[in-house]
Scaffold this motif. Sequence first.
Motif, PDB file in Angstrom:
ATOM      1  N   HIS A  98       0.816  -1.221   0.000  1.00 15.28           N
ATOM      2  CA  HIS A  98       0.000   0.000   0.000  1.00 15.28           C
ATOM      3  C   HIS A  98       0.849   1.269   0.000  1.00 15.28           C
ATOM      4  N   LYS A  99       2.161   1.135   0.166  1.00 20.91           N
ATOM      5  CA  LYS A  99       3.002   2.319   0.289  1.00 20.91           C
ATOM      6  C   LYS A  99       3.186   3.071  -1.027  1.00 20.91           C
ATOM      7  N   SER A 100       2.722   2.497  -2.137  1.00 19.85           N
ATOM      8  CA  SER A 100       2.795   3.224  -3.403  1.00 19.85           C
ATOM      9  C   SER A 100       1.783   4.374  -3.438  1.00 19.85           C
ATOM     10  N   TYR A 101       0.762   4.314  -2.583  1.00 23.54           N
ATOM     11  CA  TYR A 101      -0.205   5.421  -2.535  1.00 23.54           C
ATOM     12  C   TYR A 101      -0.436   5.949  -1.116  1.00 23.54           C
ATOM     13  N   ILE A 102       0.090   5.244  -0.099  1.00 26.46           N
ATOM     14  CA  ILE A 102       0.108   5.752   1.277  1.00 26.46           C
ATOM     15  C   ILE A 102       1.569   5.681   1.739  1.00 26.46           C
ATOM     16  N   PRO A 103       2.421   6.578   1.234  1.00 24.60           N
ATOM     17  CA  PRO A 103       3.865   6.425   1.409  1.00 24.60           C
ATOM     18  C   PRO A 103       4.394   6.802   2.783  1.00 24.60           C
ATOM     19  N   GLY A 104       3.528   7.304   3.663  1.00 22.62           N
ATOM     20  CA  GLY A 104       4.006   7.675   4.987  1.00 22.62           C
ATOM     21  C   GLY A 104       4.389   9.129   5.115  1.00 22.62           C
ATOM     22  N   ASP A 105       4.075   9.945   4.109  1.00 23.01           N
ATOM     23  CA  ASP A 105       4.376  11.378   4.165  1.00 23.01           C
ATOM     24  C   ASP A 105       3.175  12.191   4.639  1.00 23.01           C
TER      25      ASP A 105
END
Length: 323
Positions: free
Chosen positions: A42-49
């Motif tokens: 999921h980090k491709s669209y919820i990257p943690g920024d």
Amino acid sequence: MKAQHKRFEVGDISIIPINDGTLITPTPPQVRGEDLPDFEVHKSYIPGDGLFYSDLGAFLVRSGDQLVLLDAGLGPAVGHDGTYCGASQPEELLREYDQQWRNFGRDEEFVRMRRANLPRTIVKHGNLERNLRAVGVTPEEITDVVLSHLHCDHMGWCTKDGASFFPNADIWVHAHDVDHFLGDRELNEIGMKVQFGVEGTKHRMKAALGQLKLWESDTNVAPGIDLRHMPGHTPGSSIAVISSAGQRAMMLGDVIHCPLELTDDQFSMMADINPALAHETKLRLLRELEDSDIHVASTHFPGMRFGRLLSSEVPNKRKFIFS
């Protein structure tokens, strides 16, 4: 099935994602499980920024003599350069936006959160026409436009500059959405106007009303392209099922906004008109998809890529893998 560049093959049918833009919002507070091993996908669209990225666009499918566009993006960039922020709207309109959330039963904490998020809510769009022509297709060649539902970010290119943009196409819409969005009653779409910067659906669809092809029971649009009614997100919300040579794929509209809705039973984008029915519909779809060979995508998926849903050892969660 295999993905080749951006094109995705289902048997003898090719599906080409046509990007229109991107919606960037603060990460929804209901996002959970970032530390789980399976969250990596999921980090491709919820990257943690602190931001959440959603694509906007359509899928192009050629089937026999028909050239079908599944959904129609947010639409031309009108009155701005293709980048829009809702916080730029007049305060009077923003107060109406706040009140609409109250009318939906939201508490003051939620209303304050939505208003505070507006400066970081950015829409970039207006690319569908250019990207459609880039794959060698003109608007006049489209024979069918299938709208999964009538929210502004799925029907936007049906018209441009007050005229039909796909002049030779039948525009397929479920009858329940036509009644809800285009019927006699006045629909308050202030939330869409503030978030996306566009006029209401009834106004934008006016030039294409003569092309509407309404359906109620699950129906066939073209060889290998079937529509299934899956209500909840909107009354007429639907998905498209592509079948060829024993293979299947599904375009999920907004029944599923992002892969996290597939993998976490409790996650929702809070955009459903009937949340209880939408949840029931999602669970029914998840049971069909889990550990099947059906590949799925939505215009909001990162890169509009396809993937599969697999079971997980974690209760009420599943794994998603991109194809």
